[in-house]
Scaffold this motif. Structure first.
Motif, PDB file in Angstrom:
ATOM      1  N   CYS A  32       2.117   2.115  -3.412  1.00 18.56           N
ATOM      2  CA  CYS A  32       1.080   2.597  -4.327  1.00 18.56           C
ATOM      3  C   CYS A  32       0.895   4.109  -4.262  1.00 18.56           C
ATOM      4  CB  CYS A  32      -0.252   1.907  -4.025  1.00 18.56           C
ATOM      5  SG  CYS A  32      -0.309   0.162  -4.490  1.00 18.56           S
ATOM      6  N   ARG A  33       1.573   4.766  -3.333  1.00 19.53           N
ATOM      7  CA  ARG A  33       1.482   6.231  -3.287  1.00 19.53           C
ATOM      8  C   ARG A  33       2.030   6.826  -4.583  1.00 19.53           C
ATOM      9  NH1 ARG A  33       4.574   8.674   1.062  1.00 19.53           N
ATOM     10  NH2 ARG A  33       5.823   6.764   1.190  1.00 19.53           N
TER      11      ARG A  33
ATOM     12  N   THR B 122      -5.174   3.182 -11.967  1.00 20.97           N
ATOM     13  CA  THR B 122      -5.771   3.051 -13.299  1.00 20.97           C
ATOM     14  C   THR B 122      -5.509   4.310 -14.130  1.00 20.97           C
ATOM     15  OG1 THR B 122      -7.482   1.500 -12.587  1.00 20.97           O
ATOM     16  CG2 THR B 122      -7.958   2.815 -14.528  1.00 20.97           C
TER      17      THR B 122
ATOM     18  N   LYS C 276       0.834  -1.199   0.000  1.00 23.49           N
ATOM     19  CA  LYS C 276       0.000   0.000   0.000  1.00 23.49           C
ATOM     20  C   LYS C 276       0.869   1.249   0.000  1.00 23.49           C
ATOM     21  CE  LYS C 276      -4.145   1.898   2.203  1.00 23.49           C
ATOM     22  NZ  LYS C 276      -5.145   1.720   3.280  1.00 23.49           N
TER      23      LYS C 276
ATOM     24  N   THR D 266      -7.506   0.994  -1.375  1.00 26.62           N
ATOM     25  CA  THR D 266      -8.860   1.531  -1.430  1.00 26.62           C
ATOM     26  C   THR D 266      -9.317   1.645  -2.888  1.00 26.62           C
ATOM     27  OG1 THR D 266      -8.077   3.811  -1.548  1.00 26.62           O
ATOM     28  CG2 THR D 266      -8.431   2.873   0.669  1.00 26.62           C
ATOM     29  N   GLU D 267     -10.618   1.856  -3.086  1.00 21.90           N
ATOM     30  CA  GLU D 267     -11.121   2.067  -4.443  1.00 21.90           C
ATOM     31  C   GLU D 267     -10.523   3.335  -5.029  1.00 21.90           C
ATOM     32  OE1 GLU D 267     -13.195   1.803  -8.048  1.00 21.90           O
ATOM     33  OE2 GLU D 267     -12.507   0.347  -6.561  1.00 21.90           O
ATOM     34  N   GLU D 268     -10.328   4.343  -4.196  1.00 32.23           N
ATOM     35  CA  GLU D 268      -9.677   5.564  -4.660  1.00 32.23           C
ATOM     36  C   GLU D 268      -8.253   5.271  -5.125  1.00 32.23           C
ATOM     37  OE1 GLU D 268      -8.520  10.063  -3.049  1.00 32.23           O
ATOM     38  OE2 GLU D 268      -9.305   8.534  -1.674  1.00 32.23           O
ATOM     39  N   GLY D 269      -7.554   4.422  -4.373  1.00 26.29           N
ATOM     40  CA  GLY D 269      -6.197   4.051  -4.766  1.00 26.29           C
ATOM     41  C   GLY D 269      -6.180   3.268  -6.067  1.00 26.29           C
ATOM     42  N   ARG D 270      -7.139   2.357  -6.243  1.00 24.19           N
ATOM     43  CA  ARG D 270      -7.211   1.582  -7.485  1.00 24.19           C
ATOM     44  C   ARG D 270      -7.459   2.504  -8.674  1.00 24.19           C
ATOM     45  NH1 ARG D 270     -10.241  -0.262 -11.302  1.00 24.19           N
ATOM     46  NH2 ARG D 270     -12.004   0.980 -10.554  1.00 24.19           N
ATOM     47  N   ARG D 271      -8.369   3.448  -8.500  1.00 31.93           N
ATOM     48  CA  ARG D 271      -8.659   4.382  -9.593  1.00 31.93           C
ATOM     49  C   ARG D 271      -7.443   5.254  -9.896  1.00 31.93           C
ATOM     50  NH1 ARG D 271     -14.872   6.474  -8.372  1.00 31.93           N
ATOM     51  NH2 ARG D 271     -15.889   4.437  -8.684  1.00 31.93           N
ATOM     52  N   GLY D 272      -6.689   5.589  -8.855  1.00 38.27           N
ATOM     53  CA  GLY D 272      -5.479   6.374  -9.076  1.00 38.27           C
ATOM     54  C   GLY D 272      -4.459   5.621  -9.908  1.00 38.27           C
TER      55      GLY D 272
END
Length: 397
Positions: free
Chosen positions: A226-227, A274, A223, A266-272
């Motif tokens: 992923c930043r 993407t 995680k 998080t979903e926000e992280g996944r979208r980021g």
């Protein structure tokens, strides 16, 4: 390094599959838009969108069109097969941690691959353990690649120049070498293996020197990694290696050590991630291929247990490499029957199955992993999937 594919070559490859026009128009429109998100590469004779799909000019891609787009087969399209349980590395997040049994011999592996192909599988990922430690890997690859796209996931342990050339000649189209960090100490620590970083770097160079194979890195991202600023630094490092593809996945909650919301993307992280993939792929050079992009609701979704199948090195059949459950062993029942029963418990979802349902495994941890068939069936009664992804809605009408 792979080079951009010429437009004429791409058009010829697409024109060689006229039956695609029999697919539903809305499905074709979706695929055209999806293909525009990537730059097609040429690696040897292969024209490659990304490594999770077969080369556009391959027999495997033709099967994708005929069996899954036109005929709309209910069978699996993708499978991963464990060629051995042996691996010198000791990754904390290893999805095979704790699995045991009698390893499949080569004859059984070849039978499993043949039966997967008969079910509709056109893409095969070879994993382990460390698959290069299977002495018959070249022959297995040659047999599988006749009408399946074969991708190798490897730490690089056991690789030699002769073996790389042998795999190329046997029909391997893509390889992803495990590399999780740009700093040697960090990668070695996460892999529990001194020298893991240097082994990976050497493997990248060896495969690149062999030529004719799409050479990529498979990165499992914490995680923290992923930043945005860290993943950008990592991708910059990977570009400097001259690889063709960065195959990215966040750590999955497949083992008890990762059963925590604090460690889950998080979903926000996944979208980021993407959005990062989309930005990167508008540039020339290395393809970024993030698993969360492929399995998101706006694209293909998660098809674990239906379109994706995992047969581990001991012959246990599960929905994907990240999901620690089994619905039977290939030595005890026909693979077709196991897959049919498993598919009956799953449906296409809009997010990774394990990310959504790891708590159900946490509640049953005392039963051991992978969960045996009886407990797996019981767990599925409480599983959550969410709405079907766009591709599923289009292809089913």
């Amino acid at each position: 390094m792979a080079r951009p594919a010429g437009k004429i070559a791409v058009l010829k490859a697409l024109a060689s599959n006229p039956r695609i026009l029999r697919a539903r128009p809305r499905t074709l429109g979706f695929l055209c838009r999806y293909m525009k998100e990537f730059r097609i590469q040429r690696a040897g004779r292969n024209l490659i969108l990304h490594s999770h799909l077969p080369p556009l000019n391959s027999r495997a891609y033709k099967r994708f069109i005929e069996e899954h787009l036109v005929a709309r087969s209910e069978g699996p399209s993708h499978a991963q097969v464990g060629l051995t349980d042996r691996c010198p590395q000791n990754c904390a997040y290893c999805y095979n941690r704790g699995r045991k049994g009698a390893p499949m011999d080569t004859a059984t592996i070849l039978r499993v691959i043949r039966e997967l192909r008969e079910l509709g599988v056109f893409w095969l990922g070879f994993t382990g353990g460390e698959p290069l430690l299977n002495k018959d890997i070249v022959g297995i690859t040659e047999s599988a690649s006749r009408d399946c796209a074969v991708k190798l996931f490897t730490t690089g342990c056991g690789l030699t120049p002769d073996l790389a050339a042998g795999l190329r000649d046997a029909g391997l189209f893509s390889v992803s070498v495990s590399l999780d960090h740009w700093e040697e100490e960090e990668h070695d620590r996460s892999r529990g293996y001194p020298g893991a970083f240097r082994t990976a770097m050497g493997a990248i160079e060896t495969f690149r020197a062999a030529g004719g194979i799409q050479v990529g890195v498979s990165a499992v991202l914490s995680k923290d990694m992923c930043r945005p600023e860290r993943i950008e630094a990592f991708l910059g490092f990977l570009e400097g290696l001259g690889i063709d593809e960065a195959w990215l996945s966040e750590t999955k909650p497949s083992v008890p050590a990762l059963w925590s919301d604090d460690l889950l993307i998080t979903e926000e992280g996944r979208r980021g991630l993407t959005a990062l993939q989309n930005r990167r792929n508008r540039r020339k050079g290395m393809t970024v291929n993030y698993l969360g992009h492929f399995e998101g609701a706006a694209r293909f979704g998660c098809n674990a247990g239906r379109k994706m199948v995992y047969v581990d090195a001991f012959g246990e059949v599960g929905p994907c490499v990240f999901t620690p459950m089994t619905f039977g062993n290939v030595r005890d029942a026909p693979l077709r029957e196991i897959c049919a029963e498993m598919a009956g418990h799953f449906r296409p979802g809009s997010a990774c199955f394990m990310n959504e349902n790891y708590r159900l495994f946490r509640d049953r941890a005392s039963l051991g992993l992978p969960l045996p068939r009886k407990q797996a069936v019981e767990l599925m009664k409480a599983a959550q999937f969410g709405p079907p992804p766009i591709f599923e809605r289009l292809i089913r009408g």
